[in-house]
Design an enzyme around this catalytic site. Structure first.
Site: not given
Ligand code: BG6
Length: 502
Positions: A194-195, A257
């Protein structure tokens, strides 16, 4: 390296751990994620000398490329997307260990070629049979690859799997995926990404809470009125309609997230910062959460509007989206946790595409001062204290406090006490993927989602989605460039509260 060495504020902050020699195998290497995130992250790790000296990367995908073509494409990706300047000497340490295997994922012959390539790299680059497999592939090929990798494990060395989201589509499919994985791998060999957990500022929620003595005593229902979590994006669906039409905001952001942000905000202090201790506490939060009833959840879909002064189309007019699509691009919810710390304290969460700006924040709103003895209150009145963690952009923390306006009399106005990452450490923040790839190489799963955690997340989402199937709201119900549907405002207004707009 120059940047690190010259910055006195970073003294003593360099990472002491270096991973063992290993090869990183990326399945789905011709995709966007590899170009935009993974290779730039690998390059930035090389730039800071955080990779093992004996290291190799093998890209695997269907696209017919030679090693050189893949290398060239990755070089241009690094030049375009890496956060660090391109340095030939850094690239030259990486490039000789970069290989490419072009194959259909279900081809046994392709699997044999990959295996031969890895054995060759073990000899040439000294990677010792240690492998990290990165699965950036669609769910339908996922199981097959897991089996293939499980069956072809090298006799020597360790094997770890990094698994990209989406992890399943609902609880049933997530369980199936977990079972498939556990058939070949132990839980501590599996790294579900989950980045958001790789973002510095998300980890800083833990630092803020547990490295400081002053917050924890007031971090509970007695002192906190409510919590607001916003994951706002100004982007639309872009070219991902194929995926997004099936997922919607609830599966794309809320299930992972948003719930992770809530879990780190609400969890009990872990006894240490090991993977098991941290994840045990997060799972308890998810278990304590009850699924919101229909009145406590709002969905929306964006219509046409203006974002950053640009006229943008409605979701239903985006390429690849059905003209009568019922997919939600916005979710807001009022959530409760049934435990001693948080009983009756609402967590208002929202996420949406095509909101006015990209902004992710966790705002902790404290109770009002019980009896402010000041008659003259300036502007909007004396507001309660709010601690805001700016996850992105403008990463930092700010505390809203009442302060005396200079001059005669005793006027009070709300001001901000700010900590900004950029100012305090004078360095760019690492990309989430740098931290996560490095942690997987080190075998540290603290910032990855455990199997029971992911199942709890789905257990919260499934009944929401099931309830949604019973009715058809009128979509679109918010204009691009607005903060979402009116019902989302009602959700708070009914409680005498309002969403933060700054
Ligand atoms: C991803 C989603 O996990 O996270 C995307 O699939 C989203 O839809 C993205 O845009 C958002 O990541 P960040 O790091 O730009 O907030």
């Amino acid at each position: 390296m120059a940047v690190l060495e010259q910055n006195p504020l970073l003294e003593g902050l360099e990472l002491a751990r270096t991973p063992e020699p290993c090869a990183l195998v990326i399945f789905g290497a011709s995709g966007d994620l590899t170009r935009r995130k993974l290779f730039p992250a690998i390059y930035s790790l090389a730039y800071r000398q955080l990779l093992p000296a004996r290291f190799a990367v093998v890209g695997v995908a269907r696209t017919e490329w030679s090693d050189d073509e893949f290398r060239d494409d990755m070089e241009s990706a690094v030049r375009e997307f890496a956060r660090d300047e391109f340095r030939q000497d850094v690239w030259d340490t990486l490039a000789p260990g970069v290989r490419y295997v072009s194959t259909e994922f279900d081809s046994p012959e392709g699997a044999d070629r990959l295996s031969a390539c890895l054995t060759e790299l073990d000899e040439e680059r000294g990677t010792r049979g240690n492998r990290v497999y990165y699965l950036a592939v669609p769910p339908d090929v996922f199981r097959l690859l897991v089996r293939q990798i499980g069956e072809q494990r090298a006799a020597e060395g360790w094997t770890r799997l990094i698994v990209e989201k989406p992890f399943g589509y609902d609880l049933t499919t997530a369980r199936e995926l977990n079972q498939g994985l556990h058939g070949h791998f132990a839980e501590d060999e599996i790294f579900r990404i989950d980045h958001y957990l790789g973002k510095e500022t998300v980890q800083n929620v833990l630092a803020l809470r547990f490295a400081n003595g002053i917050f924890e005593p007031i971090w509970n229902r007695q002192f906190i009125d409510h919590v607001q979590i916003t994951v706002g994006e100004s982007l639309g669906v872009e070219r991902r309609a194929g995926f997004y039409e099936q997922a919607g905001a609830i599966r794309d952001i809320f299930q992972n997230h948003l719930l992770q942000l809530l879990a780190v905000t609400a969890m009990e202090p872990p006894i240490d910062f090991t993977a098991e201790s941290v994840r045990n506490e997060k799972v308890k939060v998810l278990r304590a959460m009850h699924t919101p009833g229909p009145k406590h959840i709002v969905r929306g879909q964006y219509g046409r509007g203006f974002v950053d002064g640009e006229d943008v189309p409605a979701y239903r007019d985006e390429e690849g989206v059905a003209p009568d699509s019922m997919t939600e691009t916005y979710v807001a919810a009022k959530l409760f946790l049934d435990n001693w710390r948080w009983a009756d304290t609402p967590f208002y969460v929202r996420t949406g595409k095509r909101l006015p700006r990209r902004e992710t924040t966790v705002a902790i709103q404290f109770q009002r001062a019980p009896h402010p003895p000041f008659a003259e209150i300036a502007g909007e009145g004396l507001r309660p204290n709010v601690l805001i963690v700016h996850i992105q952009p403008n990463e930092g923390v700010s505390l809203e406090i009442g302060a005396k306006v200079p001059g005669h009399g005793m006027q009070i106005r709300t001001v901000h006490m700010d900590f900004l990452y950029g100012g305090a450490f004078r360095t760019g923040l690492p990309e989430a993927y740098e931290r996560l790839i490095l942690d997987a190489m080190l075998g540290d799963a603290t910032l990855f989602t455990r199997s029971d955690e992911i199942e709890e997340q789905w257990a919260i989402v499934d009944p929401i989605v099931a309830a949604w199937r019973r009715d058809r709201p009128v979509f679109p119900n918010y204009a691009s460039g607005s903060w979402g549907p009116k019902e989302a405002n009602d959700l708070l207004e009914r409680d005498g509260r309002a969403w933060r707009t700054h």
